[in-house]
Write a protein that holds these residues in place. Structure first.
Motif, PDB file in Angstrom:
ATOM      1  N   HIS A   1       0.891   9.571  -5.122  1.00 44.43           N
ATOM      2  CA  HIS A   1       1.471   8.296  -4.683  1.00 44.43           C
ATOM      3  C   HIS A   1       1.306   7.195  -5.724  1.00 44.43           C
ATOM      4  O   HIS A   1       0.187   6.928  -6.184  1.00 44.43           O
ATOM      5  CB  HIS A   1       0.827   7.844  -3.374  1.00 44.43           C
ATOM      6  CG  HIS A   1       1.090   8.766  -2.221  1.00 44.43           C
ATOM      7  ND1 HIS A   1       2.220   9.537  -2.136  1.00 44.43           N
ATOM      8  CD2 HIS A   1       0.374   9.029  -1.104  1.00 44.43           C
ATOM      9  CE1 HIS A   1       2.187  10.239  -1.012  1.00 44.43           C
ATOM     10  NE2 HIS A   1       1.078   9.962  -0.375  1.00 44.43           N
ATOM     11  N   GLY A   2       2.428   6.531  -6.042  1.00 49.04           N
ATOM     12  CA  GLY A   2       2.379   5.366  -6.917  1.00 49.04           C
ATOM     13  C   GLY A   2       2.392   4.077  -6.129  1.00 49.04           C
ATOM     14  O   GLY A   2       2.329   2.982  -6.694  1.00 49.04           O
ATOM     15  N   ALA A   3       2.521   4.189  -4.797  1.00 46.52           N
ATOM     16  CA  ALA A   3       2.536   2.998  -3.943  1.00 46.52           C
ATOM     17  C   ALA A   3       1.740   3.275  -2.685  1.00 46.52           C
ATOM     18  O   ALA A   3       1.891   4.328  -2.064  1.00 46.52           O
ATOM     19  CB  ALA A   3       3.974   2.639  -3.568  1.00 46.52           C
ATOM     20  N   VAL A   4       0.874   2.328  -2.336  1.00 47.90           N
ATOM     21  CA  VAL A   4       0.212   2.351  -1.034  1.00 47.90           C
ATOM     22  C   VAL A   4       0.507   1.001  -0.398  1.00 47.90           C
ATOM     23  O   VAL A   4       0.136  -0.046  -0.927  1.00 47.90           O
ATOM     24  CB  VAL A   4      -1.311   2.574  -1.152  1.00 47.90           C
ATOM     25  CG1 VAL A   4      -1.986   2.330   0.202  1.00 47.90           C
ATOM     26  CG2 VAL A   4      -1.597   3.993  -1.625  1.00 47.90           C
ATOM     27  N   LEU A   5       1.254   1.035   0.712  1.00 47.47           N
ATOM     28  CA  LEU A   5       1.694  -0.186   1.377  1.00 47.47           C
ATOM     29  C   LEU A   5       0.995  -0.287   2.721  1.00 47.47           C
ATOM     30  O   LEU A   5       1.050   0.638   3.527  1.00 47.47           O
ATOM     31  CB  LEU A   5       3.211  -0.137   1.571  1.00 47.47           C
ATOM     32  CG  LEU A   5       3.862  -1.376   2.174  1.00 47.47           C
ATOM     33  CD1 LEU A   5       3.704  -2.567   1.240  1.00 47.47           C
ATOM     34  CD2 LEU A   5       5.338  -1.102   2.419  1.00 47.47           C
ATOM     35  N   VAL A   6       0.362  -1.428   2.965  1.00 46.61           N
ATOM     36  CA  VAL A   6      -0.378  -1.622   4.213  1.00 46.61           C
ATOM     37  C   VAL A   6       0.288  -2.728   5.026  1.00 46.61           C
ATOM     38  O   VAL A   6       0.505  -3.829   4.511  1.00 46.61           O
ATOM     39  CB  VAL A   6      -1.844  -2.008   3.930  1.00 46.61           C
ATOM     40  CG1 VAL A   6      -2.587  -2.244   5.247  1.00 46.61           C
ATOM     41  CG2 VAL A   6      -2.526  -0.917   3.120  1.00 46.61           C
ATOM     42  N   PHE A   7       0.628  -2.422   6.265  1.00 44.89           N
ATOM     43  CA  PHE A   7       1.156  -3.438   7.182  1.00 44.89           C
ATOM     44  C   PHE A   7       0.100  -3.712   8.238  1.00 44.89           C
ATOM     45  O   PHE A   7      -0.419  -2.799   8.865  1.00 44.89           O
ATOM     46  CB  PHE A   7       2.435  -2.958   7.866  1.00 44.89           C
ATOM     47  CG  PHE A   7       2.884  -3.888   8.960  1.00 44.89           C
ATOM     48  CD1 PHE A   7       3.607  -5.027   8.654  1.00 44.89           C
ATOM     49  CD2 PHE A   7       2.542  -3.655  10.286  1.00 44.89           C
ATOM     50  CE1 PHE A   7       3.990  -5.920   9.653  1.00 44.89           C
ATOM     51  CE2 PHE A   7       2.923  -4.533  11.295  1.00 44.89           C
ATOM     52  CZ  PHE A   7       3.646  -5.663  10.974  1.00 44.89           C
ATOM     53  N   GLU A   8      -0.212  -4.991   8.440  1.00 43.16           N
ATOM     54  CA  GLU A   8      -1.070  -5.408   9.546  1.00 43.16           C
ATOM     55  C   GLU A   8      -0.233  -6.216  10.522  1.00 43.16           C
ATOM     56  O   GLU A   8       0.409  -7.195  10.123  1.00 43.16           O
ATOM     57  CB  GLU A   8      -2.205  -6.315   9.054  1.00 43.16           C
ATOM     58  CG  GLU A   8      -3.347  -5.613   8.368  1.00 43.16           C
ATOM     59  CD  GLU A   8      -4.511  -6.570   8.126  1.00 43.16           C
ATOM     60  OE1 GLU A   8      -4.301  -7.802   8.177  1.00 43.16           O
ATOM     61  OE2 GLU A   8      -5.629  -6.090   7.880  1.00 43.16           O
ATOM     62  N   GLY A   9      -0.251  -5.829  11.790  1.00 44.64           N
ATOM     63  CA  GLY A   9       0.251  -6.693  12.852  1.00 44.64           C
ATOM     64  C   GLY A   9      -0.944  -7.509  13.313  1.00 44.64           C
ATOM     65  O   GLY A   9      -1.973  -6.943  13.669  1.00 44.64           O
TER      66      GLY A   9
END
Lengths: 136, 75
Positions: free
Chosen positions: A23-31
């Protein structure tokens, strides 16, 4: 990592669950619990889940997301019980080779979670409380 | 037939209980069970039988776990 927890979510642990040399991207979404809704001041939130079905639905969403964006990794954790303003109620992490698919897969996962996972939110105000449904 | 019904969110508030085991006539549907429990018909609930979403017209079977799903609010 797919989980429903009754305490503060460890965002970093959710992100770490999708880290991979591919993986070249780790995207984290927080609600995050917000202090207002439709012009009303919100004091705190309370989440309730039909836990075994919520886990099944979250697993299904993760599987569907991996099927649509081949090679991505998905982790999702939802919180139940009281949630203070500013604390995350849900964290979704997506690992992907490139950012484009990470953003798309993350958006898909949170939209599906809000549409079909059996979790309910009660907003508490200074003068009462109410169960609030997601806009579909 | 015997069916376990679990209540969540607004429906738990109305019923003041989280779960009950009820005896229903053979052929009762999910929607029929909702009406039989005296719950408000104005509420737009969905139905889950054994954790699968099903149409309201689905016939229940002995031993099923039935959950009425109010509009969800997760995320």
């Amino acid at each position: 990592m797919i989980a429903v927890v009754d305490q503060a979510i460890d965002t970093r642990a959710v992100a770490d669950a999708v880290r991979d040399r591919r993986h070249g991207a780790v995207l984290v979404f927080e609600g995050v619990a917000r202090d207002h809704h439709d012009g009303k001041q919100v004091v705190s939130l309370f989440y309730e889940a039909y836990v075994p079905m919520a886990l099944r639905e979250m697993e299904a969403i993760a599987a569907d997301t991996r099927a649509r964006w081949a090679g991505v990794s998905v982790a999702m954790v939802h919180r139940t019980g009281p949630c203070a303003i500013g604390e995350p109620s849900v964290v979704i992490a997506v690992g992907a080779a490139h950012r484009g698919e990470a953003y798309e897969a993350s958006r898909h996962a949170i939209d599906e979670l809000k549409r079909r996972v059996p979790v309910w939110k009660r907003e508490h105000y200074a003068d009462g409380s109410a169960w609030i449904a997601n806009k579909v | 037939m015997r069916v376990v019904i679990r209540y969540f969110a607004a429906l738990r508030d109305i019923k003041h209980r989280v779960e009950e085991t009820v005896e229903l006539p053979e052929g009762t549907t999910a929607l029929g069970a909702y009406a039989a429990m005296g719950l408000p018909t104005a509420l737009p609930v969905a139905f889950a039988v054994n954790m699968e979403r099903v149409p309201g017209g689905t016939a229940l079977a002995h031993g099923d776990e039935l959950v009425f799903l109010p509009p969800v609010g997760g995320g």
